[in-house]
Scaffold this motif. Structure first.
Motif, PDB file in Angstrom:
ATOM      1  N   TRP A 101       0.854  -1.175   0.000  1.00 26.29           N
ATOM      2  CA  TRP A 101       0.000   0.000   0.000  1.00 26.29           C
ATOM      3  C   TRP A 101       0.896   1.233   0.000  1.00 26.29           C
ATOM      4  CZ3 TRP A 101      -5.578  -0.094   1.656  1.00 26.29           C
ATOM      5  CH2 TRP A 101      -6.107  -1.383   1.561  1.00 26.29           C
ATOM      6  N   PHE A 102       0.384   2.307  -0.563  1.00 24.85           N
ATOM      7  CA  PHE A 102       1.179   3.527  -0.698  1.00 24.85           C
ATOM      8  C   PHE A 102       0.696   4.640   0.231  1.00 24.85           C
ATOM      9  CE2 PHE A 102       1.320   1.098  -4.604  1.00 24.85           C
ATOM     10  CZ  PHE A 102       2.691   0.960  -4.785  1.00 24.85           C
ATOM     11  N   ALA A 103      -0.328   4.361   0.986  1.00 25.34           N
ATOM     12  CA  ALA A 103      -0.845   5.315   1.971  1.00 25.34           C
ATOM     13  C   ALA A 103      -1.749   4.546   2.921  1.00 25.34           C
ATOM     14  CB  ALA A 103      -1.621   6.445   1.303  1.00 25.34           C
ATOM     15  N   ARG A 104      -1.869   5.062   4.144  1.00 25.39           N
ATOM     16  CA  ARG A 104      -2.785   4.464   5.099  1.00 25.39           C
ATOM     17  C   ARG A 104      -4.184   5.030   4.887  1.00 25.39           C
ATOM     18  NH1 ARG A 104       0.342   5.998  10.484  1.00 25.39           N
ATOM     19  NH2 ARG A 104       0.386   7.919   9.253  1.00 25.39           N
ATOM     20  N   ASP A 105      -5.124   4.143   4.668  1.00 24.12           N
ATOM     21  CA  ASP A 105      -6.534   4.512   4.500  1.00 24.12           C
ATOM     22  C   ASP A 105      -7.315   3.603   5.440  1.00 24.12           C
ATOM     23  OD1 ASP A 105      -9.243   4.486   3.669  1.00 24.12           O
ATOM     24  OD2 ASP A 105      -8.693   5.143   1.663  1.00 24.12           O
ATOM     25  N   VAL A 106      -7.785   4.162   6.543  1.00 21.62           N
ATOM     26  CA  VAL A 106      -8.363   3.339   7.606  1.00 21.62           C
ATOM     27  C   VAL A 106      -9.535   2.515   7.100  1.00 21.62           C
ATOM     28  CG1 VAL A 106      -9.565   3.410   9.820  1.00 21.62           C
ATOM     29  CG2 VAL A 106      -7.536   4.815   9.474  1.00 21.62           C
ATOM     30  N   ASP A 107     -10.450   3.125   6.373  1.00 15.11           N
ATOM     31  CA  ASP A 107     -11.630   2.390   5.905  1.00 15.11           C
ATOM     32  C   ASP A 107     -11.241   1.259   4.960  1.00 15.11           C
ATOM     33  OD1 ASP A 107     -13.378   3.936   7.392  1.00 15.11           O
ATOM     34  OD2 ASP A 107     -13.726   5.373   5.776  1.00 15.11           O
ATOM     35  N   ALA A 108     -10.348   1.554   4.009  1.00 13.02           N
ATOM     36  CA  ALA A 108      -9.941   0.527   3.047  1.00 13.02           C
ATOM     37  C   ALA A 108      -9.144  -0.581   3.722  1.00 13.02           C
ATOM     38  CB  ALA A 108      -9.126   1.167   1.924  1.00 13.02           C
ATOM     39  N   MET A 109      -8.265  -0.220   4.652  1.00 16.85           N
ATOM     40  CA  MET A 109      -7.477  -1.233   5.346  1.00 16.85           C
ATOM     41  C   MET A 109      -8.373  -2.097   6.230  1.00 16.85           C
ATOM     42  SD  MET A 109      -3.857   0.666   6.335  1.00 16.85           S
ATOM     43  CE  MET A 109      -4.630   1.761   7.525  1.00 16.85           C
ATOM     44  N   ALA A 110      -9.359  -1.481   6.880  1.00 13.90           N
ATOM     45  CA  ALA A 110     -10.282  -2.241   7.712  1.00 13.90           C
ATOM     46  C   ALA A 110     -11.062  -3.249   6.871  1.00 13.90           C
ATOM     47  CB  ALA A 110     -11.237  -1.293   8.427  1.00 13.90           C
ATOM     48  N   LEU A 111     -11.467  -2.842   5.670  1.00  8.77           N
ATOM     49  CA  LEU A 111     -12.177  -3.748   4.778  1.00  8.77           C
ATOM     50  C   LEU A 111     -11.270  -4.900   4.356  1.00  8.77           C
ATOM     51  CD1 LEU A 111     -14.819  -4.241   3.224  1.00  8.77           C
ATOM     52  CD2 LEU A 111     -13.865  -2.881   1.349  1.00  8.77           C
ATOM     53  N   ALA A 112     -10.014  -4.585   4.056  1.00 10.89           N
ATOM     54  CA  ALA A 112      -9.072  -5.608   3.592  1.00 10.89           C
ATOM     55  C   ALA A 112      -8.747  -6.620   4.685  1.00 10.89           C
ATOM     56  CB  ALA A 112      -7.800  -4.950   3.081  1.00 10.89           C
ATOM     57  N   LEU A 113      -8.663  -6.175   5.941  1.00  8.79           N
ATOM     58  CA  LEU A 113      -8.274  -7.064   7.046  1.00  8.79           C
ATOM     59  C   LEU A 113      -9.459  -7.492   7.913  1.00  8.79           C
ATOM     60  CD1 LEU A 113      -4.871  -5.537   8.281  1.00  8.79           C
ATOM     61  CD2 LEU A 113      -5.264  -7.479   6.743  1.00  8.79           C
ATOM     62  N   ASP A 114     -10.667  -7.092   7.506  1.00  6.45           N
ATOM     63  CA  ASP A 114     -11.881  -7.481   8.233  1.00  6.45           C
ATOM     64  C   ASP A 114     -11.802  -7.038   9.700  1.00  6.45           C
ATOM     65  OD1 ASP A 114     -14.379  -8.563   8.739  1.00  6.45           O
ATOM     66  OD2 ASP A 114     -13.592 -10.582   9.138  1.00  6.45           O
ATOM     67  N   THR A 115     -11.661  -5.717   9.897  1.00  6.74           N
ATOM     68  CA  THR A 115     -11.604  -5.143  11.238  1.00  6.74           C
ATOM     69  C   THR A 115     -12.567  -3.978  11.334  1.00  6.74           C
ATOM     70  OG1 THR A 115      -9.929  -3.434  10.826  1.00  6.74           O
ATOM     71  CG2 THR A 115      -9.119  -5.677  11.287  1.00  6.74           C
ATOM     72  N   LEU A 116     -12.708  -3.462  12.530  1.00  3.05           N
ATOM     73  CA  LEU A 116     -13.380  -2.182  12.702  1.00  3.05           C
ATOM     74  C   LEU A 116     -12.523  -1.089  12.068  1.00  3.05           C
ATOM     75  CD1 LEU A 116     -14.386  -2.531  16.471  1.00  3.05           C
ATOM     76  CD2 LEU A 116     -15.908  -2.747  14.493  1.00  3.05           C
ATOM     77  N   PRO A 117     -13.140   0.025  11.626  1.00  2.00           N
ATOM     78  CA  PRO A 117     -12.353   1.119  11.056  1.00  2.00           C
ATOM     79  C   PRO A 117     -11.687   1.951  12.154  1.00  2.00           C
ATOM     80  CG  PRO A 117     -14.667   1.691  11.012  1.00  2.00           C
ATOM     81  CD  PRO A 117     -14.599   0.280  11.514  1.00  2.00           C
ATOM     82  N   VAL A 118     -10.837   1.270  12.900  1.00  2.00           N
ATOM     83  CA  VAL A 118     -10.156   1.875  14.044  1.00  2.00           C
ATOM     84  C   VAL A 118      -8.674   1.541  13.925  1.00  2.00           C
ATOM     85  CG1 VAL A 118      -9.877   1.838  16.553  1.00  2.00           C
ATOM     86  CG2 VAL A 118     -12.174   1.710  15.541  1.00  2.00           C
ATOM     87  N   LEU A 119      -7.826   2.570  13.961  1.00  2.00           N
ATOM     88  CA  LEU A 119      -6.382   2.383  13.863  1.00  2.00           C
ATOM     89  C   LEU A 119      -5.709   2.932  15.117  1.00  2.00           C
ATOM     90  CD1 LEU A 119      -3.759   1.736  12.208  1.00  2.00           C
ATOM     91  CD2 LEU A 119      -3.882   4.100  11.380  1.00  2.00           C
TER      92      LEU A 119
END
Length: 223
Positions: free
Chosen positions: A148-166
């Protein structure tokens, strides 16, 4: 005198507007510095247990959280001044109360990216964060390579099946598995208002010089 009236009015009005814009930027600088001081105080406050209800208004809140990584992670292209290019490891993290969240564990150099990082229990002190790393020129993540080239909480949460919380780690107790925490800081928040003010003042000075030059030319033509 009538020949000089219009350029004189134009020059004074233009200078007044430009100087006002410069002073406004100085006010904006003072406002931004107060905001940065407030953010810094928030980042450095005493941490609290991860709240039961979390939303983006809690950005920068210092928290403590205990749980276990799952081995699933996202590798975000990054760099440090000391080690050069590498990756920030964002792991899927299951808290002791059963919530799946994102944990930014920190930086690893390029050669350590593919090292095995199996599930591990960690106690983390860090900050809630919703970073805005991406710009219009940021490429989409390379999902095949998990880069990934940037942190995107919503997209990362979708990819890792987590809450949108970093949670961005600042201190980790347990096996860090080579990841060096990069704590949340204000270094990436721009504060360019002083340079903008200087630019407006320089433009005002240039406008004044051009106005004087015009008046001088009109005066020369009158002889």
């Amino acid at each position: 005198m009538r020949r000089y009236l219009f350029p004189l009015i134009l020059g004074i009005a233009g200078c007044a507007v430009l100087i006002y814009l410069g002073l406004w930027q100085l006010d904006r600088r003072d406002w931004k510095e107060a905001q940065l001081d407030q953010i810094t105080a928030g980042i450095q406050a005493d941490p609290v247990p991860l709240p039961a209800e979390i939303d983006p208004s809690m950005k920068y809140l210092p928290v403590t959280v205990t749980g276990t990584t799952t081995g699933a992670e996202i590798d975000v292209l990054s760099h440090t001044r000391e080690q050069g290019a590498g990756y920030q490891i964002v792991s899927r993290f299951i808290t002791d109360d059963g919530r799946a969240i994102l944990l930014d564990r920190g930086f690893v150099p390029q050669e350590a990216r593919r090292l095995d990082r199996p599930p591990v229990r960690l106690q983390v002190t860090g900050n809630l964060h919703w970073p805005q790393d991406a710009s219009s020129s940021t490429p989409a993540p390379n999902l095949d390579e998990n880069i990934w080239f940037a942190r995107d909480v919503d997209a990362m949460a979708l990819a890792l099946d987590t809450l949108p919380v970093l949670v961005v780690a600042s201190f980790v107790t347990g096996d860090a598995q080579g990841a060096e925490p990069i704590p949340v800081a204000i270094a990436g928040i721009p504060n360019n208002h002083l340079s903008y003010a200087v630019q407006w003042f320089l433009i005002a000075a240039t406008w004044a010089v051009m106005t004087l030059a015009l008046i001088w030319r009109i005066r020369q033509r009158s002889y």
